[in-house]
Structures are given as structure tokens and as C-alpha cells.
Design a protein around this motif. Sequence first.
Motif, PDB file in Angstrom:
ATOM      1  N   UNK A   1       3.832  12.410   5.731  1.00 58.99           N
ATOM      2  CA  UNK A   1       4.344  12.629   4.372  1.00 58.99           C
ATOM      3  C   UNK A   1       3.355  13.492   3.601  1.00 58.99           C
TER       4      UNK A   1
ATOM      5  N   UNK B   1      -5.129  11.942  -1.276  1.00 58.61           N
ATOM      6  CA  UNK B   1      -4.521  11.342  -2.470  1.00 58.61           C
ATOM      7  C   UNK B   1      -3.030  11.103  -2.242  1.00 58.61           C
ATOM      8  N   UNK B   2      -2.384  12.120  -1.668  1.00 63.08           N
ATOM      9  CA  UNK B   2      -0.945  11.990  -1.416  1.00 63.08           C
ATOM     10  C   UNK B   2      -0.685  10.817  -0.486  1.00 63.08           C
ATOM     11  N   UNK B   3      -1.480  10.766   0.593  1.00 69.56           N
ATOM     12  CA  UNK B   3      -1.280   9.704   1.580  1.00 69.56           C
ATOM     13  C   UNK B   3      -1.572   8.339   0.976  1.00 69.56           C
TER      14      UNK B   3
ATOM     15  N   UNK C   1      -1.458   7.347  -2.167  1.00 71.51           N
ATOM     16  CA  UNK C   1      -0.419   6.915  -3.106  1.00 71.51           C
ATOM     17  C   UNK C   1       0.780   6.361  -2.358  1.00 71.51           C
ATOM     18  N   UNK C   2       1.144   7.065  -1.292  1.00 69.38           N
ATOM     19  CA  UNK C   2       2.272   6.624  -0.485  1.00 69.38           C
ATOM     20  C   UNK C   2       1.973   5.266   0.142  1.00 69.38           C
TER      21      UNK C   2
ATOM     22  N   UNK D   1       2.317   2.270  -2.150  1.00 66.40           N
ATOM     23  CA  UNK D   1       3.694   1.834  -2.364  1.00 66.40           C
ATOM     24  C   UNK D   1       4.190   1.041  -1.156  1.00 66.40           C
TER      25      UNK D   1
END
Lengths: 464, 367
Positions: free
Chosen positions: B109, B125-127, B129-130, B133
Motif C-alpha cells: 500500500x 509514514x504511509x505504511x 498509518x495504514x 488502522x
Amino acid sequence: MMLGQSEDLIIREITVGSSQKKCSIVYLSVLVDQNLVNTNISKIVEAKNAQEIMAISEMKNVDTVNEIADAVLSGNMVLMVDGAKTVWVMNTAGGDKRSIDEPQSEPVIRGPRSGFVESIDTNIALIRRELKDPNLRFEMHEVGERSKQKLAVCYVEGITNKDILDEVNRRLKSIDIDFAPDSSLVEQWIEDSFLSPFPQILDTERPERVIYSILQGKIGILVHGSPFALITPVTLGYALQSIDDYSQRWIIGSLLRLLRFVATFITIFLPAVYVALISYHPGLIPTQLAFSIAATREGVPFPSILEALLMAVTFEILEEAGIRLPKGIGQTIGIVGGIVIGDVAVSAGIVSPAMVIVTSLTAIASFTIPNYSTAVGLRVMRFALIFAAAILGLYGIILVFIMMVVHVVNLKSMGVPYTGPFAPYFLGDLKNLFIRAPIMTLTKRPPYLETEDTQKVNNGGQDK
Amino acid sequence: MKLQSEEGFISDRDIMIAVISNIIGLLTLTLPRLLAANTNSSDGWLAIVLGGGIVSFFAYIVSKIASSFPNQSFFSYASYLVSKPLAVFFTLMFTLQYLAIASFQVREISVLAHQYLFDQTPREVIALAFLLVVIYAVSGSHAAIFRLNVLFLPIIIGGLLILILLPLGFIRTENLLPVFQTDIKGYLKATYSSITSFMGFGIVLFYIALVKSPENTPKMAVRGVLVITFLNLLLYIVCIGVLGNLTTENLFFPSFDLSRTVDIPGGFFQRFDSILFVVWTMIIFTTALMAFDIAVMTLMMVFEKLKKIKVIFTLSPILFFISMLPKDYLELTKVSSVMSSFIVIYLVIVTILLGVAYKIKGGNQNA
């Protein structure tokens, strides 16, 4: 006596008619209906013996001091005859009541005009009068350690799932407060998750909505002193429905309901999407629109996140002020809010016109949600989304959206999944969720309530 | 509360939905590339059909075995069938495997978002945050995970259908023709890749324990696989038809790039792929969520005393660490192919072992 010295406590000694027996009557002058008391006294005076007194109005026997005190505090007149072991309580409750009025918080175009009032007896009567089902039940509880308010759980026996009913009763017994100024306090005591921004119990001022709900298999809770009845268990979809949907023909009703779903999405997502598009993905907006937005944003000193927060907070303040303000000067808010914030702020170059459009569209959209508590909950969510959009753009919005969904699927209302008709049972009930199918086809009660009687007897979506 | 919808009890329709949303995942994005690499023109469709058929067969066997032990966890019926030590080994291997799958999703992702949405935000950061969740979702109940699947399913299927339907006008027949130009070796390889993309059905081994009355579950699991086969087939044909074999072969996420070819009339959204990104995030989320959930679940089967929340918090950093290990796309692709081979081989071995033991020992005996 345990009621002590109080100016409104009246104790009178009289003799019963011809039997020459001494007796005393006790009542609280402010709570009783003076006429009733007077006729009762005169009857007592005329009566020949105790049997005759028994024949007047509503009476019962009590024999402990506590019960006597409770009876007096509820507006009853207590008769103590010399030598008798028990005490007679006569129902003389009276005093001033508000007359039945149109509901203030949830107006409808077509539908009954009567709303609940503060007196629980009137409210029960309002339900009883409309729903002449012999299986309609009111279970009485008492709430408030000191206030001893009456609380009624109403449901239809043979429809409502017994497990849900037991759960409601169990939770009601756990309430431990001195006084419940409104049913909302009861709501907060018995709801499933106090951390959630979504109301898991719905309030309504409309008797027909309560009737409609209990016929679906839900449970209504009335609290003395509050014109708001509680309905439980509810689902997210149910919270977005209005009784008005049933008053219009089904195509209109369905379109209105769809419109409300769209408006709900706008309420939650619009400001965040705007922020995300402006600050991260201007490439996603059509070029023409991107240019015109960029042109209006020229000279605006703040980044779009700050602008969005500024406007959103301002709107919340305006609304809060509008509620607190006395009706007479309520106009001021409109003028100050509309002209100063809307117009002058733009011409002063503090916010961009596009942002004003976004904020006001969001605000208006949020007013289409029929239930205030739901609307407020959803409006709070939009702040979380604005922050997420500011940090991670569209990706952040998606993640927060997923988190919201995760939260909602974990949420329960009286043990019933909050996502109700969407999941776990989804197909059968969809015709009364996004759309409102013709009333002839709505023949089943909601499956997620697991009612004892699944078929609607009256072959209609609504009982009115 | 003793309501049916309460904790743990799901219907067999939910299994079908879970199978669908678990199989549609990252590999759906890359499948056209894998197929195009091994076949000529549009011959990959045969591979998808074959792969779907083989996988349906396996899905049927696996769920048949699992459903003959109603309301028993994988660990308990595996211990009954193939002795306890072996069952411990199997279960822990599954923990590792699903942990790897989950971290792969988390990594992908971030690659996807990095490539299409923002190129400056750090991948970590993207990973992260994912992952947060995902952790939040796993901490909830199993029943909630299934409700989530049901909620997302219409969005996922709808998104895929839009992705398939909108570019229909761009299909050029010369991309699809001529047919049957591939040699046997190419077909075998392609079939193998298509099988790997269907491996998500493995979740039935674990989730059938939660089904209230699992008589129809095998049928439902197969139906789930068939739905995906059909969707994949359409997606592949559209992909090849629009982009051509050669382009598809060289794009990292051909299914995603497909969405960049179309314009939505009305011009409100300039780029259609951004809308589909929403859908892809949900798709990858459901896959990652169930993978992580099973990793947690299998670990708790073996070590019964552990608290769920502790397991989650122990596994999450490991998951994040694993997901950040591969350095670049090249390594990631290698890891992905090694991982999928492992998953296929392992699942086949487990299925055969359990199947043989099941034949010998017979079904439900409340082990």
C-alpha cells in the motif's frame, strides 16, 4: 413524620361522619388537585364507615411509613383512621401540566402534531391512545436515588425479543443517580459505549415514532420529567430516517432518504476532501476549476487546513450561540454570522469564497439529519477528517473513513450490531434503508432485532 | 445477550464474502502483469480459468474438512487429525505465513500510495498509518471483521466493475488476437501465477470455526472463488485489450494503470484513478486485516493463555519491521514470488496431509 416541617405539608384532623372515629389526612398542597382533595374530604366527613370511603376514586392500602412518605411525595392524599392498621392512599395527583404541543426538535411536514410532554402519565396515554394493542406493555422502574422519578419501558409483547428486553431492564436497574433532569441522563447510563461519538439510543419527541419503533420490535423508554422518549436498539441507518419518509409516496420518500444519505456524506467528508484536494492533489480537480479556486485563494494568508478549521469552528460557535441565545435576539446571530463572517471575511481576504461555500454547504447538509445527537456526532467526525486530510491528503481521509467503519462495526446498541441492516443481514432489509420501498412491500420486521413475530400484521411500514 | 449476531457466530454467506474480499487483493493488481509475462496476446484467460478451477477444487476440500469439525478451531481439529506436535508446527507456520502476507500488504500500500498519490511523503509514514488502522480493526471482535467485509463488499465489487466497464470502449481487438499462441510451458507458468493469486481462500481453514452451521460453507467458499475467477478474467481481458500484452507486462500495477486511461464524463474528477485508489485501499485493507487477524488467532490457538491485545502489540512491530525489509521494487517482487510459492506449496501440503488423515480417521468425533 419523616417529611419534617415543610410549609406545603398539610396535616388535618377530622372525624369520619357518623362513626365518630378520629382520622387525619396528609397531603402536599402543591402536588394535589385541590378540587379532588376537597371532594374527598367532604366524602370522608359524610361517610358512615370505612367501607364507604373505600368506594371513592383510585385507592390502595399501604402499611409502612416509607410507603406513606412516597405516596405523599407523589401527590397522593393519605388517610389514617384511628385504630385501623393500614393507611389509605387516594390518588389525588394534580397540579399544573404543560399541554400537548407540537414537537420542537423534529418537525415534519405531514404527520401528527402532538409531541410528548413532561408528565409520564400523559406520555403513556399518548401511546396507549394510538396503539390499542392488548399486548402493549409498560414496565415501570424508578430512577433517581432522591428524585424517585417514574420510568416506563414500553414494548409489545410477542414482538420484542426477550433477550433485548432483559438487557434493557438489567441496565436500567444499574442506574445510580440522584436526579435525572432529562432522559438523556438515563441514555448515557445505559448506552453500550460511552467513547463513541454516535448515539446508540435515539431520542424522539414524537409518540408515533415510538409506536412505529416498538411495533418494529424496538423498545421505548419514557422518563418522567422529560419530553424525550428513548428508542433502543437503534442502527446507524435508522438514525438517519425520519418518520416523514413514510408520509410521502414511496418514490418521493426514497429520494428524500437518498438525499439525506448524500447530505450525511457531505457533512462528514466535504471540508476534508476540499483541504486534501487543495493542499495535496490539485491535479485531481479539473483544470478550469483548479484555476478559479486558485484565483480566489490568492491573497488568503492561511493554508487551507487553517482556513477550514477556522471556518468550521466559527460555524460551531455560531450554532452554539444560536441555541443559547434568547429567542428575541436570535436574529442577531443571523446578521452577525451571515454578514460579518460570510461576507466581510471574504472581502477582507481572510478566507476564500470557496471555503465559505464548502463550510456553509456542510452546515446546511448537517441540518438534514433528523436527529440532533446523530448530527452532532457526525459533525465532530469531520474535524478528525480535516486533520487527517491535512496530514496525509486523500489517503488520510480513506484511513480515517476505514477507522470510522471499524468503529461502527464494533459498536452495538443493546447488544445489537449498530450497522444493522447493512451487515450482517443485508439484502432483506435494504428496501427500507437507502430507499423506502412501497408500503405494501414492507411486510417484515427488521431481521437484526430477531423479533418473535417477524411478519407485520398490519401489512404496512407504519401504523399510522 | 444471547443474540445470534453476537460474537463468534457468522453465517456461511459471510464466509463467501470473506473469501471474495480476501482473494481480491494486491495480486489482483499485479495478476495481468504476471500472466502477460508468460503468455502471448490474450491467452492468459485460459490460465485464469484453469487456476480458478484448481483453486475451487482445493477450496472445496479444505472447507469440507474444516466444516466437518463445526465450531472447532484449526488447531484442535488438526491435532486430532495429525497429532499435536505436527499441529503446533502447522499452526505456527500459518502464523508466520499470515504475518508475512499482512506485512506484504502494508508494504505494497505504501508503494502504491507513493507511486500514485504522493511521492514526497516517506514510505514509512504511509505504511505506519495504514498499519495503525489495521491494528485498530484487529483489536475488535471477529464478528465485527465480518460485518466490515460485508460493508466493504459492495464498494469493492462496484469499484472493480467500474474499472472493468469504463475502459470497454478503448479495447482494440488487435491486442486480443490472435489466440492460442502460447506454448505449454507458458501456460503452466501462467496457471501457476494465477493459482498464487487465488491463495486467499486459505482463510476458510480458520474462519469456519466461527460459522454457526457450516453445512453449506464448502459450496459458499467455492462460489466465492468462482466470483473472483470471473472478475479476474474480465479484468485481465480488459487490461490486455486496452493496454496490449507488451505494456501490461512492463507495468508494475497494470490493473491500476488501466484506470488512468479513462475519463469520466462531466469532468468533475480529472483523474479517475484517485477514486479507484480509495477502493484499492479498502481491498488491501480487508486482506491485510484478515491476514493479521489470522496471524493473531493462530498464535493464540497454540498459546492459549496469551491476551489478544498483548499478542497484537507484540506482533505489530515485527510486522512493520518485516514490511520495511525489502529495499526496492525488485526485491519486493522477488520476495512476493518466493512468498507466494511458499504459500501454495505449504497450503497444498497441509491440505493433502489433512485430507489423507481425514479419510483415514473419519470426520467429526469431537476431538
